[in-house]
Design an enzyme around this catalytic site. Structure first.
Site, PDB file in Angstrom:
ATOM      1  N   GLY A  73       0.831  -1.199   0.000  1.00  0.00           N
ATOM      2  CA  GLY A  73       0.000   0.000   0.000  1.00  0.00           C
ATOM      3  C   GLY A  73       0.862   1.245   0.000  1.00  0.00           C
ATOM      4  CD  GLN A  75       1.849   6.512   4.462  1.00  0.00           C
ATOM      5  OE1 GLN A  75       2.796   6.304   5.207  1.00  0.00           O
ATOM      6  NE2 GLN A  75       1.766   7.610   3.714  1.00  0.00           N
ATOM      7  CB  SER A  76       3.995  -0.602   1.957  1.00  0.00           C
ATOM      8  OG  SER A  76       4.740  -1.773   2.200  1.00  0.00           O
ATOM      9  CG  ASN A  77       4.819  -0.436   8.260  1.00  0.00           C
ATOM     10  OD1 ASN A  77       4.976   0.767   8.389  1.00  0.00           O
ATOM     11  ND2 ASN A  77       3.815  -1.096   8.803  1.00  0.00           N
ATOM     12  CB  ALA A  79       7.223  -0.394   0.260  1.00  0.00           C
TER      13      ALA A  79
END
Length: 324
Positions: A73, A75-77, A79
């Site tokens: 997403g 706000q992917s942690n 990524a």
């Protein structure tokens, strides 16, 4: 069983991470509740993905890759941590993220930029479409002389799960040193890989413990987790047979993935104010609140052995959205 150290691994975190008793929580519920602080692993803002990336990026290096693609997403942690770890290893990170949730320059999107990642928001709800786009772009780069590694959402593949098999071995040693018997392990489940690693690790090192995954999205984890466990067990050349009741999924999705649940906020606040520990409203906050409600019920966590909450990170979300 194959030794975990036989698999390619690059050290990206500072281990062991802390493992200790939550005094105020234990007193409230009349039960020994411990926390495994993988949010304090020493890379970026910490989190569970670093354990996975130690194996995934080591394999990428062994394959001669110079570019890493992944997704998640906005706000992917995962990524953001992939970008951080790739930067440490001198690799380029390309993040193709869903244009969903908080897409303003906040939270993890700020971190992605700081780590030097190439970020593009894709207007789709389908990871299949994003995976196809990653493959297309990787093929173009490889024609230009690069070598690319593609990591699926959450790093939730069997090799990534091995990171949490190793994690269970780590806190098993810590618990033994502290004279603690672990009966239950609880963590958030967003793509299934951490839960699968915890489950296989528990079957190998804590055969009497039960693993509870708290689903924060509506993926079919009852199918995903056992499949990942089987794949990781095959990599480690070990049996993965458990006992009845050693694994369960519960849900705390609320209004939807990446949408805070207002009813979870008091639990997030209490842990911050009593223990100085930050939880995010997307993953760890939902998982912790669900665990507390199960503790309030009393009968869910059977026996007297300790309950361990695995803190999987995610603090950046606190700077991107309201708790609700």
């Amino acid at each position: 069983m194959r030794n975990i150290s036989d698999l390619p691994r690059v050290t990206l975190g500072l281990y062991p991470t802390p493992f200790y008793r939550l005094e105020s929580v234990s007193a409230r519920y009349g039960r020994d509740v411990y926390i495994k602080r993988d949010d304090l692993c020493g890379t970026a803002l910490g989190g569970n993905k670093v354990r996975k990336l130690e194996f995934l990026l080591a394999q990428a290096q062994a394959d001669g890759c110079d570019t890493v693609f992944t997704t998640g997403g906005a706000q992917s942690n995962h990524a953001a941590l992939t970008a951080a770890c790739a930067a440490r290893l001198g690799m380029k990170a390309v993040l193709l993220l869903k244009r969903r949730g908080v897409t303003e320059r906040k939270g993890n999107l700020v971190l992605d930029e700081l780590f030097g990642a190439q970020v593009e928001l894709i207007d789709t709800d389908s990871y299949d479409e994003i995976d196809a786009e990653m493959r297309r772009r990787a093929a173009e780069l490889e024609q230009a002389g690069h070598k690319c590694c593609l990591i699926p959402v959450g790093g939730s593949v069997p090799l990534g799960c091995v990171g949490y098999v190793n994690g269970v071995r780590e806190f098993t040693v810590q618990a033994m040193a502290a004279g603690v018997r672990i009966g239950h392990i609880v963590s958030a489940a967003g793509s299934g890989g951490t839960t699968a690693g915890l489950l296989l690790g528990a079957r190998l090192f804590l055969p009497g413990a039960k693993v509870t995954g708290v689903a924060v999205c509506d993926d079919p984890f009852e199918r995903i987790v056992p499949e990942l466990v089987s794949g990781a067990a095959e990599l480690l050349q070990c049996g993965e047979t458990g006992r009845p009741g050693d694994f369960e999924m519960v849900e705390n999705i609320g209004a939807g993935y990446a949408v805070p649940n207002p009813e979870d906020t008091p639990y997030i606040q209490s842990l911050a104010r009593e223990e100085g520990i930050l939880l995010d409203p997307v993953y760890t906050g939902k998982a912790y609140a669900a665990m507390c409600r199960l503790l309030e019920r009393g009968e869910y966590f059977s026996g007297e052995d300790a309950v361990v909450f695995v803190h999987t990170g995610g603090a950046a979300a606190l700077f991107a959205m309201d708790l609700g």
